[in-house]
Design a protein around this motif. Structure first.
Motif, PDB file in Angstrom:
ATOM      1  N   ALA A  38       0.825  -1.208   0.000  1.00 24.84           N
ATOM      2  CA  ALA A  38       0.000   0.000   0.000  1.00 24.84           C
ATOM      3  C   ALA A  38       0.861   1.260   0.000  1.00 24.84           C
ATOM      4  CB  ALA A  38      -0.940  -0.005   1.207  1.00 24.84           C
ATOM      5  N   LEU A  39       1.883   1.282   0.845  1.00 25.25           N
ATOM      6  CA  LEU A  39       2.750   2.465   0.922  1.00 25.25           C
ATOM      7  C   LEU A  39       3.589   2.620  -0.345  1.00 25.25           C
ATOM      8  CD1 LEU A  39       3.834   2.209   4.653  1.00 25.25           C
ATOM      9  CD2 LEU A  39       2.402   3.993   3.640  1.00 25.25           C
ATOM     10  N   ALA A  40       4.050   1.499  -0.893  1.00 29.29           N
ATOM     11  CA  ALA A  40       4.821   1.570  -2.145  1.00 29.29           C
ATOM     12  C   ALA A  40       3.947   2.066  -3.286  1.00 29.29           C
ATOM     13  CB  ALA A  40       5.399   0.196  -2.477  1.00 29.29           C
ATOM     14  N   PHE A  41       2.701   1.608  -3.309  1.00 31.49           N
ATOM     15  CA  PHE A  41       1.795   2.084  -4.350  1.00 31.49           C
ATOM     16  C   PHE A  41       1.482   3.569  -4.156  1.00 31.49           C
ATOM     17  CE2 PHE A  41      -2.459   3.114  -5.832  1.00 31.49           C
ATOM     18  CZ  PHE A  41      -2.286   2.875  -7.183  1.00 31.49           C
ATOM     19  N   ALA A  42       1.302   3.984  -2.901  1.00 34.23           N
ATOM     20  CA  ALA A  42       1.049   5.393  -2.635  1.00 34.23           C
ATOM     21  C   ALA A  42       2.204   6.252  -3.146  1.00 34.23           C
ATOM     22  CB  ALA A  42       0.847   5.608  -1.127  1.00 34.23           C
ATOM     23  N   GLY A  51       7.519  -2.584 -11.833  1.00 36.76           N
ATOM     24  CA  GLY A  51       7.181  -2.649 -10.418  1.00 36.76           C
ATOM     25  C   GLY A  51       6.774  -1.297  -9.880  1.00 36.76           C
ATOM     26  N   LEU A  52       6.757  -1.190  -8.552  1.00 39.40           N
ATOM     27  CA  LEU A  52       6.322   0.049  -7.913  1.00 39.40           C
ATOM     28  C   LEU A  52       7.479   0.996  -7.594  1.00 39.40           C
ATOM     29  CD1 LEU A  52       3.662  -1.381  -5.423  1.00 39.40           C
ATOM     30  CD2 LEU A  52       3.250  -0.211  -7.602  1.00 39.40           C
ATOM     31  N   ALA A  53       8.689   0.598  -7.904  1.00 41.16           N
ATOM     32  CA  ALA A  53       9.850   1.415  -7.565  1.00 41.16           C
ATOM     33  C   ALA A  53       9.840   2.738  -8.332  1.00 41.16           C
ATOM     34  CB  ALA A  53      11.133   0.650  -7.872  1.00 41.16           C
ATOM     35  N   VAL A  54      10.375   3.758  -7.683  1.00 47.01           N
ATOM     36  CA  VAL A  54      10.568   5.063  -8.319  1.00 47.01           C
ATOM     37  C   VAL A  54      12.036   5.439  -8.155  1.00 47.01           C
ATOM     38  CG1 VAL A  54       8.196   5.763  -7.831  1.00 47.01           C
ATOM     39  CG2 VAL A  54      10.006   6.342  -6.221  1.00 47.01           C
ATOM     40  N   PRO A  55      12.554   6.358  -8.970  1.00 47.78           N
ATOM     41  CA  PRO A  55      13.964   6.747  -8.842  1.00 47.78           C
ATOM     42  C   PRO A  55      14.304   7.199  -7.422  1.00 47.78           C
ATOM     43  CG  PRO A  55      13.039   7.620 -10.872  1.00 47.78           C
ATOM     44  CD  PRO A  55      11.885   7.036 -10.100  1.00 47.78           C
ATOM     45  N   ALA A  56      15.479   6.817  -6.970  1.00 47.69           N
ATOM     46  CA  ALA A  56      15.883   7.125  -5.591  1.00 47.69           C
ATOM     47  C   ALA A  56      15.954   8.624  -5.330  1.00 47.69           C
ATOM     48  CB  ALA A  56      17.226   6.465  -5.289  1.00 47.69           C
ATOM     49  N   ASN A  57      16.211   9.408  -6.374  1.00 52.06           N
ATOM     50  CA  ASN A  57      16.355  10.858  -6.181  1.00 52.06           C
ATOM     51  C   ASN A  57      15.070  11.623  -6.469  1.00 52.06           C
ATOM     52  OD1 ASN A  57      16.262  10.415  -8.925  1.00 52.06           O
ATOM     53  ND2 ASN A  57      18.006  11.741  -9.434  1.00 52.06           N
ATOM     54  N   HIS A  58      13.965  10.922  -6.630  1.00 45.81           N
ATOM     55  CA  HIS A  58      12.700  11.610  -6.906  1.00 45.81           C
ATOM     56  C   HIS A  58      12.278  12.389  -5.663  1.00 45.81           C
ATOM     57  CE1 HIS A  58       8.723  12.521  -8.324  1.00 45.81           C
ATOM     58  NE2 HIS A  58       8.894  11.813  -9.426  1.00 45.81           N
ATOM     59  N   PRO A  59      12.092  13.710  -5.761  1.00 46.79           N
ATOM     60  CA  PRO A  59      11.785  14.509  -4.565  1.00 46.79           C
ATOM     61  C   PRO A  59      10.474  14.106  -3.895  1.00 46.79           C
ATOM     62  CG  PRO A  59      11.494  15.808  -6.576  1.00 46.79           C
ATOM     63  CD  PRO A  59      12.178  14.547  -6.979  1.00 46.79           C
ATOM     64  N   GLU A  80     -18.187   7.090   0.809  1.00 47.84           N
ATOM     65  CA  GLU A  80     -19.423   7.277   0.056  1.00 47.84           C
ATOM     66  C   GLU A  80     -19.369   8.521  -0.817  1.00 47.84           C
ATOM     67  OE1 GLU A  80     -22.690   5.215   3.061  1.00 47.84           O
ATOM     68  OE2 GLU A  80     -22.172   7.327   3.317  1.00 47.84           O
ATOM     69  N   GLU A  81     -18.696   9.566  -0.326  1.00 47.55           N
ATOM     70  CA  GLU A  81     -18.551  10.808  -1.082  1.00 47.55           C
ATOM     71  C   GLU A  81     -17.071  11.182  -1.116  1.00 47.55           C
ATOM     72  OE1 GLU A  81     -21.052  13.784   0.575  1.00 47.55           O
ATOM     73  OE2 GLU A  81     -22.855  12.547   0.513  1.00 47.55           O
ATOM     74  N   PRO A  82     -16.281  10.422  -1.887  1.00 53.77           N
ATOM     75  CA  PRO A  82     -14.821  10.623  -1.855  1.00 53.77           C
ATOM     76  C   PRO A  82     -14.406  11.985  -2.409  1.00 53.77           C
ATOM     77  CG  PRO A  82     -15.447   9.186  -3.674  1.00 53.77           C
ATOM     78  CD  PRO A  82     -16.687   9.393  -2.856  1.00 53.77           C
ATOM     79  N   PRO A  83     -13.479  12.638  -1.718  1.00 55.72           N
ATOM     80  CA  PRO A  83     -12.945  13.898  -2.240  1.00 55.72           C
ATOM     81  C   PRO A  83     -12.268  13.659  -3.588  1.00 55.72           C
ATOM     82  CG  PRO A  83     -12.337  13.572   0.060  1.00 55.72           C
ATOM     83  CD  PRO A  83     -12.911  12.282  -0.419  1.00 55.72           C
ATOM     84  N   GLN A  84     -12.348  14.628  -4.445  1.00 53.19           N
ATOM     85  CA  GLN A  84     -11.779  14.508  -5.777  1.00 53.19           C
ATOM     86  C   GLN A  84     -10.297  14.164  -5.716  1.00 53.19           C
ATOM     87  OE1 GLN A  84     -13.563  14.782  -8.588  1.00 53.19           O
ATOM     88  NE2 GLN A  84     -11.795  14.328  -9.876  1.00 53.19           N
ATOM     89  N   GLY A  85      -9.902  13.127  -6.472  1.00 53.69           N
ATOM     90  CA  GLY A  85      -8.506  12.755  -6.584  1.00 53.69           C
ATOM     91  C   GLY A  85      -7.953  11.938  -5.432  1.00 53.69           C
ATOM     92  N   THR A  86      -8.782  11.556  -4.467  1.00 55.84           N
ATOM     93  CA  THR A  86      -8.314  10.817  -3.295  1.00 55.84           C
ATOM     94  C   THR A  86      -8.466   9.314  -3.500  1.00 55.84           C
ATOM     95  OG1 THR A  86      -8.896  12.633  -1.802  1.00 55.84           O
ATOM     96  CG2 THR A  86      -8.598  10.455  -0.814  1.00 55.84           C
ATOM     97  N   ILE A  87      -7.408   8.584  -3.185  1.00 53.02           N
ATOM     98  CA  ILE A  87      -7.418   7.121  -3.247  1.00 53.02           C
ATOM     99  C   ILE A  87      -7.279   6.596  -1.823  1.00 53.02           C
ATOM    100  CG2 ILE A  87      -6.243   5.053  -4.117  1.00 53.02           C
ATOM    101  CD1 ILE A  87      -5.134   6.804  -6.382  1.00 53.02           C
ATOM    102  N   PHE A  88      -8.179   5.694  -1.435  1.00 54.94           N
ATOM    103  CA  PHE A  88      -8.127   5.060  -0.121  1.00 54.94           C
ATOM    104  C   PHE A  88      -7.596   3.634  -0.276  1.00 54.94           C
ATOM    105  CE2 PHE A  88     -11.354   8.314   0.279  1.00 54.94           C
ATOM    106  CZ  PHE A  88     -11.175   8.826   1.555  1.00 54.94           C
ATOM    107  N   LEU A  89      -6.591   3.290   0.520  1.00 53.62           N
ATOM    108  CA  LEU A  89      -6.025   1.947   0.540  1.00 53.62           C
ATOM    109  C   LEU A  89      -6.206   1.400   1.947  1.00 53.62           C
ATOM    110  CD1 LEU A  89      -2.695   2.689  -1.383  1.00 53.62           C
ATOM    111  CD2 LEU A  89      -4.803   1.757  -2.329  1.00 53.62           C
ATOM    112  N   LEU A  90      -7.150   0.485   2.109  1.00 53.37           N
ATOM    113  CA  LEU A  90      -7.505  -0.040   3.418  1.00 53.37           C
ATOM    114  C   LEU A  90      -6.923  -1.440   3.583  1.00 53.37           C
ATOM    115  CD1 LEU A  90     -11.292   0.942   3.427  1.00 53.37           C
ATOM    116  CD2 LEU A  90      -9.302   2.388   3.881  1.00 53.37           C
ATOM    117  N   VAL A  91      -6.012  -1.599   4.512  1.00 57.99           N
ATOM    118  CA  VAL A  91      -5.399  -2.894   4.797  1.00 57.99           C
ATOM    119  C   VAL A  91      -6.295  -3.652   5.769  1.00 57.99           C
ATOM    120  CG1 VAL A  91      -3.404  -4.052   5.816  1.00 57.99           C
ATOM    121  CG2 VAL A  91      -3.077  -2.005   4.392  1.00 57.99           C
ATOM    122  N   SER A  92      -6.576  -4.920   5.458  1.00 56.32           N
ATOM    123  CA  SER A  92      -7.428  -5.716   6.340  1.00 56.32           C
ATOM    124  C   SER A  92      -6.925  -7.149   6.410  1.00 56.32           C
ATOM    125  CB  SER A  92      -8.878  -5.711   5.849  1.00 56.32           C
ATOM    126  OG  SER A  92      -9.679  -6.559   6.652  1.00 56.32           O
TER     127      SER A  92
END
Length: 342
Positions: free
Chosen positions: A41-45, A61-69, A158-170
């Protein structure tokens, strides 16, 4: 946030959604505890926020460049468009001078995610995201959320704010509010195979020998988190004693007294708790190996062992007497193997 080992199918599915025209706003990452769902979840975020701010990643994969701000901000838990809802430290003084990335793994936490933590999202949602049009909320784990908090979160789902993604770990999605499950797209995660387990444990425990790794892999049952909780506790020794009890029946009671004596010391509390966790799992494995008339007695023993193990710490039962009782129950498995599966 280290590279993710395993879960390739789930990662590929997330990336496909990320590259699509419109991603679903809420995901339920469901599976056994300790297998890496929160890490995914955190890597995807991080990948989602980096891609939204640009430049867009091209890797599989989910990796991004190490120097990405943006990536660095996420790794330090200082990105204003990333919210991590989790159980807070029981004693805030312990982390007063530490950033979230530096919290110790064995930090004692509060029992639940509170409704006040969830309500705090309202202030964030009242503003636009800071670096892009995207915002990510990770809940680790929603199983730990108070019922009022879950109801408060439901309103955002139910009424998600625009552009918000929820990742719920269960770890137990069946116990969640049906209305929360219905708002989410389920992403199921499976226990890791032995190869992935070995790779993770080798990285986390570079000084561990092959025998210890093998024991931890067996005890972890596909969960690196569970296996790491047993590190340094001689799980192989505990399992060997359980095997002896179940094989010989310990007619002279010497084995069970030896085990009780070794686990009753205050300094042995971590091993004692490991024994409480291993005993039910061991008996469950033994029950699965049986067939015919041998199944029912093994299941009854498992039920008794599980009940006693679960209540031992909660009720502050005497460790020596608890170990003696559990060892006696395990010894009851002996002589019942004539119908065991080959």
């Amino acid at each position: 946030m280290n590279a993710i080992t395993g879960h390739d199918v789930q990662i590929a599915a997330f990336l496909a959604e990320l590259r699509g025209e419109r991603m679903h706003h809420a995901w339920l990452l469901a599976g056994p505890e300790g297998i890496g769902k929160a890490s995914v979840a955190l890597a995807f975020a991080k990948r989602a926020l980096c891609d939204a701010a640009g430049p867009r990643g091209e890797g599989h994969g989910l990796a991004v460049p190490a120097n990405h701000p943006i990536g660095r901000l996420v790794e330090n838990f200082s990105h204003p468009d990333l919210v991590l809802l989790e159980r807070l430290p029981k004693d805030a003084k312990q982390v007063r001078d530490l950033g979230r990335a530096d919290w110790p793994d064995d930090l004692e936490r509060a029992r639940s995610i509170t409704v006040d933590q969830v309500r705090g999202l309202g202030h964030l949602f009242a503003m636009k995201p800071s670096f892009s049009s995207r915002r990510v909320v990770v809940v680790d784990a929603i199983d730990d959320m108070e019922r009022p908090g879950a109801n408060a979160l439901l309103k955002s789902l139910e009424e998600p704010p625009q552009g918000t993604i929820f990742l719920l770990v269960s770890h137990a999605p069946g116990r969640l509010l049906p209305t929360i499950r219905s708002r989410c797209r389920m992403m199921r995660f499976e226990a890791l195979d032995d190869g992935d387990m070995r790779a993770i444990l080798r990285e986390k425990l570079p000084k561990a020998g092959d025998a210890e790794l093998a024991a931890l892999i067996g005890a972890g049952k596909g969960s690196p988190g569970r296996a790491l909780g047993y590190a340094g506790l001689d799980i192989a020794g505990i399992d060997a004693m359980l095997v002896k009890l179940a094989t010989t029946g310990d007619p002279g009671t010497g084995l069970r007294h030896e085990l009780a004596k070794s686990l009753a010391l205050k300094t042995a509390q971590p091993r004692y708790e490991a024994f409480l966790a291993r005993a039910p799992a061991f008996v469950a494995d033994q029950a699965r190996m049986r067939c015919g008339d041998a199944i029912a007695p093994a299941i009854r023993i498992w039920e008794e062992v599980r009940s006693l193990s679960e209540s031992a710490v909660r009720l502050s039962l005497d460790p020596a007497m608890t170990v003696l009782s559990l060892a006696g129950l395990v010894a009851g498995l002996a002589g019942r193997t004539s119908s065991a599966k080959a």
